[in-house]
Design a protein around this motif. Sequence first.
Motif, PDB file in Angstrom:
ATOM      1  N   VAL A  49      -1.394  14.184  13.313  1.00 26.70           N
ATOM      2  CA  VAL A  49      -2.332  13.832  12.242  1.00 26.70           C
ATOM      3  C   VAL A  49      -1.754  14.130  10.862  1.00 26.70           C
ATOM      4  O   VAL A  49      -2.064  13.445   9.887  1.00 26.70           O
ATOM      5  CB  VAL A  49      -3.681  14.551  12.454  1.00 26.70           C
ATOM      6  N   LEU A  50      -0.894  15.120  10.758  1.00 18.60           N
ATOM      7  CA  LEU A  50      -0.269  15.409   9.465  1.00 18.60           C
ATOM      8  C   LEU A  50       0.930  14.506   9.205  1.00 18.60           C
ATOM      9  O   LEU A  50       1.589  14.623   8.172  1.00 18.60           O
ATOM     10  CB  LEU A  50       0.155  16.873   9.380  1.00 18.60           C
ATOM     11  N   ASN A  51       1.201  13.592  10.135  1.00 16.73           N
ATOM     12  CA  ASN A  51       2.350  12.699  10.026  1.00 16.73           C
ATOM     13  C   ASN A  51       1.915  11.239  10.156  1.00 16.73           C
ATOM     14  O   ASN A  51       2.640  10.404  10.678  1.00 16.73           O
ATOM     15  CB  ASN A  51       3.358  13.052  11.135  1.00 16.73           C
ATOM     16  N   GLY A  56      -3.310   5.757   7.473  1.00 11.61           N
ATOM     17  CA  GLY A  56      -3.911   6.623   8.465  1.00 11.61           C
ATOM     18  C   GLY A  56      -3.574   6.242   9.887  1.00 11.61           C
ATOM     19  O   GLY A  56      -4.272   6.641  10.837  1.00 11.61           O
ATOM     20  N   GLU A  57      -2.487   5.485  10.065  1.00  9.73           N
ATOM     21  CA  GLU A  57      -2.062   5.038  11.391  1.00  9.73           C
ATOM     22  C   GLU A  57      -0.953   5.946  11.931  1.00  9.73           C
ATOM     23  O   GLU A  57      -0.169   6.520  11.171  1.00  9.73           O
ATOM     24  CB  GLU A  57      -1.526   3.602  11.318  1.00  9.73           C
ATOM     25  N   ASP A  58      -0.885   6.032  13.273  1.00  2.86           N
ATOM     26  CA  ASP A  58       0.223   6.749  13.908  1.00  2.86           C
ATOM     27  C   ASP A  58       1.565   6.135  13.514  1.00  2.86           C
ATOM     28  O   ASP A  58       1.662   4.921  13.288  1.00  2.86           O
ATOM     29  CB  ASP A  58       0.109   6.674  15.438  1.00  2.86           C
ATOM     30  N   ILE A  59       2.586   6.969  13.482  1.00  2.00           N
ATOM     31  CA  ILE A  59       3.949   6.483  13.278  1.00  2.00           C
ATOM     32  C   ILE A  59       4.461   5.948  14.616  1.00  2.00           C
ATOM     33  O   ILE A  59       4.472   6.657  15.623  1.00  2.00           O
ATOM     34  CB  ILE A  59       4.853   7.608  12.750  1.00  2.00           C
ATOM     35  N   GLN A 423       8.095   3.477   8.062  1.00  2.00           N
ATOM     36  CA  GLN A 423       6.978   2.648   8.511  1.00  2.00           C
ATOM     37  C   GLN A 423       6.221   2.073   7.321  1.00  2.00           C
ATOM     38  O   GLN A 423       5.805   0.910   7.337  1.00  2.00           O
ATOM     39  CB  GLN A 423       6.029   3.460   9.397  1.00  2.00           C
ATOM     40  N   GLU A 424       6.045   2.857   6.272  1.00  2.00           N
ATOM     41  CA  GLU A 424       5.371   2.364   5.072  1.00  2.00           C
ATOM     42  C   GLU A 424       6.160   1.224   4.438  1.00  2.00           C
ATOM     43  O   GLU A 424       5.574   0.217   3.985  1.00  2.00           O
ATOM     44  CB  GLU A 424       5.176   3.511   4.079  1.00  2.00           C
ATOM     45  N   VAL A 425       7.475   1.338   4.405  1.00  2.00           N
ATOM     46  CA  VAL A 425       8.315   0.255   3.896  1.00  2.00           C
ATOM     47  C   VAL A 425       8.075  -1.022   4.695  1.00  2.00           C
ATOM     48  O   VAL A 425       7.892  -2.113   4.134  1.00  2.00           O
ATOM     49  CB  VAL A 425       9.811   0.652   3.972  1.00  2.00           C
ATOM     50  N   LEU A 426       8.056  -0.892   6.007  1.00  2.00           N
ATOM     51  CA  LEU A 426       7.907  -2.056   6.884  1.00  2.00           C
ATOM     52  C   LEU A 426       6.582  -2.766   6.660  1.00  2.00           C
ATOM     53  O   LEU A 426       6.535  -3.992   6.499  1.00  2.00           O
ATOM     54  CB  LEU A 426       8.020  -1.594   8.343  1.00  2.00           C
ATOM     55  N   TYR A 427       5.489  -2.012   6.600  1.00  2.00           N
ATOM     56  CA  TYR A 427       4.181  -2.633   6.487  1.00  2.00           C
ATOM     57  C   TYR A 427       3.854  -3.074   5.065  1.00  2.00           C
ATOM     58  O   TYR A 427       3.116  -4.045   4.869  1.00  2.00           O
ATOM     59  CB  TYR A 427       3.103  -1.685   7.006  1.00  2.00           C
ATOM     60  N   MET A 428       4.397  -2.369   4.062  1.00  2.00           N
ATOM     61  CA  MET A 428       4.172  -2.803   2.674  1.00  2.00           C
ATOM     62  C   MET A 428       4.801  -4.169   2.428  1.00  2.00           C
ATOM     63  O   MET A 428       4.293  -4.951   1.615  1.00  2.00           O
ATOM     64  CB  MET A 428       4.754  -1.781   1.698  1.00  2.00           C
ATOM     65  N   ALA A 429       5.888  -4.470   3.118  1.00  2.00           N
ATOM     66  CA  ALA A 429       6.563  -5.765   2.937  1.00  2.00           C
ATOM     67  C   ALA A 429       5.682  -6.928   3.378  1.00  2.00           C
ATOM     68  O   ALA A 429       5.920  -8.078   2.981  1.00  2.00           O
ATOM     69  CB  ALA A 429       7.876  -5.779   3.711  1.00  2.00           C
ATOM     70  N   GLU A 430       4.643  -6.655   4.172  1.00  2.00           N
ATOM     71  CA  GLU A 430       3.749  -7.703   4.641  1.00  2.00           C
ATOM     72  C   GLU A 430       2.608  -7.982   3.677  1.00  2.00           C
ATOM     73  O   GLU A 430       1.845  -8.932   3.879  1.00  2.00           O
ATOM     74  CB  GLU A 430       3.170  -7.298   6.004  1.00  2.00           C
ATOM     75  N   LEU A 431       2.474  -7.157   2.632  1.00  2.00           N
ATOM     76  CA  LEU A 431       1.350  -7.284   1.705  1.00  2.00           C
ATOM     77  C   LEU A 431       1.778  -7.925   0.404  1.00  2.00           C
ATOM     78  O   LEU A 431       2.911  -7.746  -0.054  1.00  2.00           O
ATOM     79  CB  LEU A 431       0.755  -5.900   1.413  1.00  2.00           C
TER      80      LEU A 431
END
Length: 444
Positions: A49-51, A56-59, A423-431
């Motif tokens: 949860v701290l990661n 707020g999604e699991d890595i 993971q944030e890099v990967l999903y931000m690229a979709e927005l």
Amino acid sequence: MRNYLRKNPQIRTIRAAACDLNGQPRGKRVPSRFADKVVEDGTRFPLSVLNLDIWGEDIDDSPLVFETGDRDGVLKPTDRGFVPMPWLEAPTALLPIWMFREDGRPYAGDPRHALRAVLDRFKSHGMTPVVAVELEFFLIDDSGRNLEVPVSPRSGKRRKAAETMSIRALDAFDTFFTDLYDACELMDIPADTAISEAGLGQFEINLMHQDDALRAADDAWMFKMLVKGLARRHGFAASFMAKPYEDYAGNGLHTHFSILDHEGNNIFDDGGPKGTDALRHAVAGCLNAMHDSALIFAPHQNSFDRIVPGAHAPSGICWAYENRTAAIRIPSGSHKARRIEHRVAGGDVNPYLMLAAILGAALNGIEDGIDPPAPITGNAYALDLPRIPTTWAEAIDAFECSEVIPRIFPAEMIRNLVLTKRQEVLYMAELDPVEQVEIYLDTV
């Protein structure tokens, strides 16, 4: 801690919350009649949860999740105890908690423990950092597709102009700031001076210096929650996002620090304007770690829109006396208050990780006895200097492969943060840009 609820019977629920890697509070809502159990025994939730990522999604590839059965950590109250949450309608108290493993060891992926470990290093040398932070934020009307300055509750007008150190700008939102200072007093957050800044609807509030860096980080973390929550009660948003407006300066979170020896003497004070060898060693340590710790100071995609030349955020790795274009500034004033100002971090940082990175780097320099290059003069943006990473990807790689970062942060923390950011890099690229602003506006 139990006495707090008995003395405040109006409190109906508590929030037991810890700080995750992105600075987000994660935890539980508990009816006040069951709060004693949390105080005495702590509570439990998964180490993962701290990661979580910024959504707020699991890595996806984190070893904390399926590989190890998503096992629990034990969350115990910090020594801060209960703190009121005056931005909520119902009487509520926050109980800050931090994470331990089942056998009682501090969980190395908890940002608060990362700072505690750095402070333990200082303690082993008989030294104590004294810390103060300056937090910049925007008040924003986000009710439409485009972000705007909120309408002033006093005048009913919307002033679309930067108003640096304008009393008029402060007075336009006097009701909000009055409520904010009252709330800080209730929460025992040492809010000092407020000024209007160079951005649209941008303000800065300083938190007073103190010789407990953990408490200073607690204050900054809770202050960000307070400002964002209270703004919503007033009908607009507040954001510490690094760069909400393309054409205006972004939000910084500047840190001032000095160091006391075991007798309470400021080890940076030489009786004059230059400071001691210890000051220069601390500066050198901060400069040496600055490139590799950029991911701490600029943790999100939007963060790197702020770190550009000429935008009131340092982009070159350098230091100077009384020069706000430099990454490290030595303020003038009384020699008794000789200190270092670290100016790199954006408002979107995790305060625990930020202070751990700054103080840990300074201590590296003191331990190693290294000297910095000569201080610069003039405009740092016009000089040929080593650069802070200009892209998110570069910052992640530098942090992961660094030789200096493992002296400050444990291996588990480094791994978890790198996985989270990739993971944030990967999903931000979709927005699209509007969607990116929406997620950062309310979270960071």
